[in-house]
Design a protein around this motif. Structure first.
Motif, PDB file in Angstrom:
ATOM      1  N   UNK A  31       0.822  -1.205   0.000  1.00 52.25           N
ATOM      2  CA  UNK A  31       0.000   0.000   0.000  1.00 52.25           C
ATOM      3  C   UNK A  31       0.859   1.260   0.000  1.00 52.25           C
ATOM      4  N   UNK A  32       1.899   1.286   0.833  1.00 52.63           N
ATOM      5  CA  UNK A  32       2.748   2.478   0.929  1.00 52.63           C
ATOM      6  C   UNK A  32       3.334   2.853  -0.423  1.00 52.63           C
ATOM      7  N   UNK A  33       3.763   1.881  -1.193  1.00 48.72           N
ATOM      8  CA  UNK A  33       4.296   2.150  -2.535  1.00 48.72           C
ATOM      9  C   UNK A  33       3.191   2.612  -3.472  1.00 48.72           C
ATOM     10  N   UNK A  34       2.042   1.978  -3.380  1.00 45.48           N
ATOM     11  CA  UNK A  34       0.940   2.282  -4.295  1.00 45.48           C
ATOM     12  C   UNK A  34       0.467   3.722  -4.189  1.00 45.48           C
ATOM     13  N   UNK A  35       0.431   4.270  -2.969  1.00 40.53           N
ATOM     14  CA  UNK A  35      -0.089   5.626  -2.789  1.00 40.53           C
ATOM     15  C   UNK A  35       0.974   6.689  -3.022  1.00 40.53           C
ATOM     16  N   UNK A  36       2.190   6.260  -3.255  1.00 45.24           N
ATOM     17  CA  UNK A  36       3.285   7.182  -3.555  1.00 45.24           C
ATOM     18  C   UNK A  36       3.763   6.948  -4.987  1.00 45.24           C
ATOM     19  N   UNK A  37       4.799   6.146  -5.172  1.00 47.79           N
ATOM     20  CA  UNK A  37       5.343   5.891  -6.500  1.00 47.79           C
ATOM     21  C   UNK A  37       4.317   5.260  -7.445  1.00 47.79           C
TER      22      UNK A  37
ATOM     23  N   UNK B 235       1.351   5.825  -8.053  1.00 45.45           N
ATOM     24  CA  UNK B 235       0.400   6.717  -8.732  1.00 45.45           C
ATOM     25  C   UNK B 235       0.841   7.029 -10.160  1.00 45.45           C
ATOM     26  N   UNK B 236       2.124   6.866 -10.458  1.00 48.99           N
ATOM     27  CA  UNK B 236       2.587   7.135 -11.825  1.00 48.99           C
ATOM     28  C   UNK B 236       2.035   6.126 -12.819  1.00 48.99           C
ATOM     29  N   UNK B 237       1.521   5.002 -12.330  1.00 49.19           N
ATOM     30  CA  UNK B 237       0.947   4.015 -13.233  1.00 49.19           C
ATOM     31  C   UNK B 237      -0.249   4.578 -13.995  1.00 49.19           C
ATOM     32  N   UNK B 238      -0.912   5.563 -13.409  1.00 54.26           N
ATOM     33  CA  UNK B 238      -2.092   6.139 -14.062  1.00 54.26           C
ATOM     34  C   UNK B 238      -1.723   6.932 -15.312  1.00 54.26           C
ATOM     35  N   UNK B 239      -0.470   7.370 -15.399  1.00 56.22           N
ATOM     36  CA  UNK B 239      -0.055   8.136 -16.564  1.00 56.22           C
ATOM     37  C   UNK B 239       0.222   7.242 -17.766  1.00 56.22           C
ATOM     38  N   UNK B 240       0.193   5.938 -17.536  1.00 54.91           N
ATOM     39  CA  UNK B 240       0.384   4.991 -18.627  1.00 54.91           C
ATOM     40  C   UNK B 240      -0.939   4.338 -19.030  1.00 54.91           C
ATOM     41  N   UNK B 241      -2.026   4.821 -18.442  1.00 57.22           N
ATOM     42  CA  UNK B 241      -3.338   4.212 -18.661  1.00 57.22           C
ATOM     43  C   UNK B 241      -4.100   4.956 -19.755  1.00 57.22           C
ATOM     44  N   UNK B 242      -5.180   4.350 -20.199  1.00 53.99           N
ATOM     45  CA  UNK B 242      -6.081   4.988 -21.156  1.00 53.99           C
ATOM     46  C   UNK B 242      -7.517   4.815 -20.653  1.00 53.99           C
TER      47      UNK B 242
ATOM     48  N   UNK C  52      -6.482   3.279  -8.853  1.00 52.06           N
ATOM     49  CA  UNK C  52      -6.851   4.663  -8.504  1.00 52.06           C
ATOM     50  C   UNK C  52      -7.180   4.814  -7.021  1.00 52.06           C
ATOM     51  N   UNK C  53      -6.319   4.264  -6.160  1.00 50.48           N
ATOM     52  CA  UNK C  53      -6.571   4.292  -4.718  1.00 50.48           C
ATOM     53  C   UNK C  53      -6.666   5.716  -4.179  1.00 50.48           C
ATOM     54  N   UNK C  54      -5.728   6.547  -4.551  1.00 52.50           N
ATOM     55  CA  UNK C  54      -5.707   7.926  -4.082  1.00 52.50           C
ATOM     56  C   UNK C  54      -6.712   8.780  -4.850  1.00 52.50           C
ATOM     57  N   UNK C  55      -6.715   8.637  -6.156  1.00 45.82           N
ATOM     58  CA  UNK C  55      -7.468   9.544  -7.013  1.00 45.82           C
ATOM     59  C   UNK C  55      -8.977   9.494  -6.782  1.00 45.82           C
TER      60      UNK C  55
END
Length: 244
Positions: free
Chosen positions: A123-129, A131-138, A147-150
């Motif tokens: 979880x700690x990684x997911x809510x920090x680093x 989040x950049x995975x969303x910039x590779x999404x469509x 999209x845990x944080x978003x």
């Protein structure tokens, strides 16, 4: 039925009691909710939204006279263009928004995806680093699973919703209220939707997440509270609801 439209949609948020609300409404004969929860119509990017065919959508509903028809797909609040598509479909539709502390929501979301095997990172990684995975999404910048944080930026989402729909067409509920005092919450829903025959119900737990062998860390809570601070103030201004 060519011009008929459903009456309401529970548009979000995910992991905020929408399943419980759908189940409660399904048990009340005044409502005709969709046969499945989460129809996922207005977030369907394969549709021709310049000339949408609503027939497949309407096939999910019982069209008996007098019923109050609706569905619950919680991604609609978050997914780009979903609310806009709903406003075109039925400008006078009523929308129900269920909200939960965004930190708890993010944690519950991560637990669900971990149990499903979709998420393999902590979880700690997911809510920090992570989040950049969303910039590779469509579409760019959004993601159905990660999209845990978003999804917790409720202030931003409510502002968008209220730009499209008048306040009197929107009911905002807290997940905690439905969980601890369901009859009172359902009375509010009934009044909002025009159901004059309210039934008393008992509290219940729906979709309680499985233990994943770890606990929410205080550092992660503090990190998310800081991220959400400005948006939380915006939500407070719009709805009077504050999570802290």
């Amino acid at each position: 039925m060519a011009h008929a439209r459903i009456d309401f949609i529970v548009v979000g948020a995910q992991k905020a009691g929408t399943t419980a609300l759908h189940d409660f409404l399904s048990e009340d004969p005044a409502y005709a909710v969709s046969g499945i929860k989460e129809v996922h119509f207005f977030d369907d990017e394969t549709m021709n939204w310049d000339a949408p065919d609503y027939a497949p959508y309407h096939a999910h509903f019982d069209w008996r006279p007098g019923a109050i028809r609706g569905e619950a797909t919680p991604i609609y609040l978050y997914w780009p263009r979903s609310l806009e598509r709903i406003s075109v479909y039925n400008p006078v539709i009523k929308l129900i928004v269920m909200l939960r502390d965004p930190v708890e929501r993010a944690w519950s979301h991560w637990r669900m995806e971990t149990v499903r095997g979709v998420e393999t990172r902590p979880f700690s990684w997911c809510i920090r680093e992570g989040r950049t995975r969303l910039f590779k999404a469509a579409p760019w910048g959004v993601h159905r699973e990660f999209s845990y944080v978003e999804r917790g930026f409720y202030g931003e989402q409510m502002a968008r919703l209220l730009d499209l729909f008048p306040r009197e067409q929107v009911l905002v509920l807290k997940a905690e209220d439905l969980r601890t005092a369901p009859s009172a919450a359902l009375t509010r829903v009934a009044a909002f939707l025009g159901n004059h025959h309210v039934r008393r119900v008992e509290p219940r737990e729906v979709h309680v997440g499985r233990d994943v062998g770890t606990r929410l860390a205080a550092g992660d809570v503090a990190f998310l509270r800081e991220i959400y601070a400005d948006d939380a103030a915006r939500l407070m201004d719009l709805t009077g609801i504050l999570f802290e």
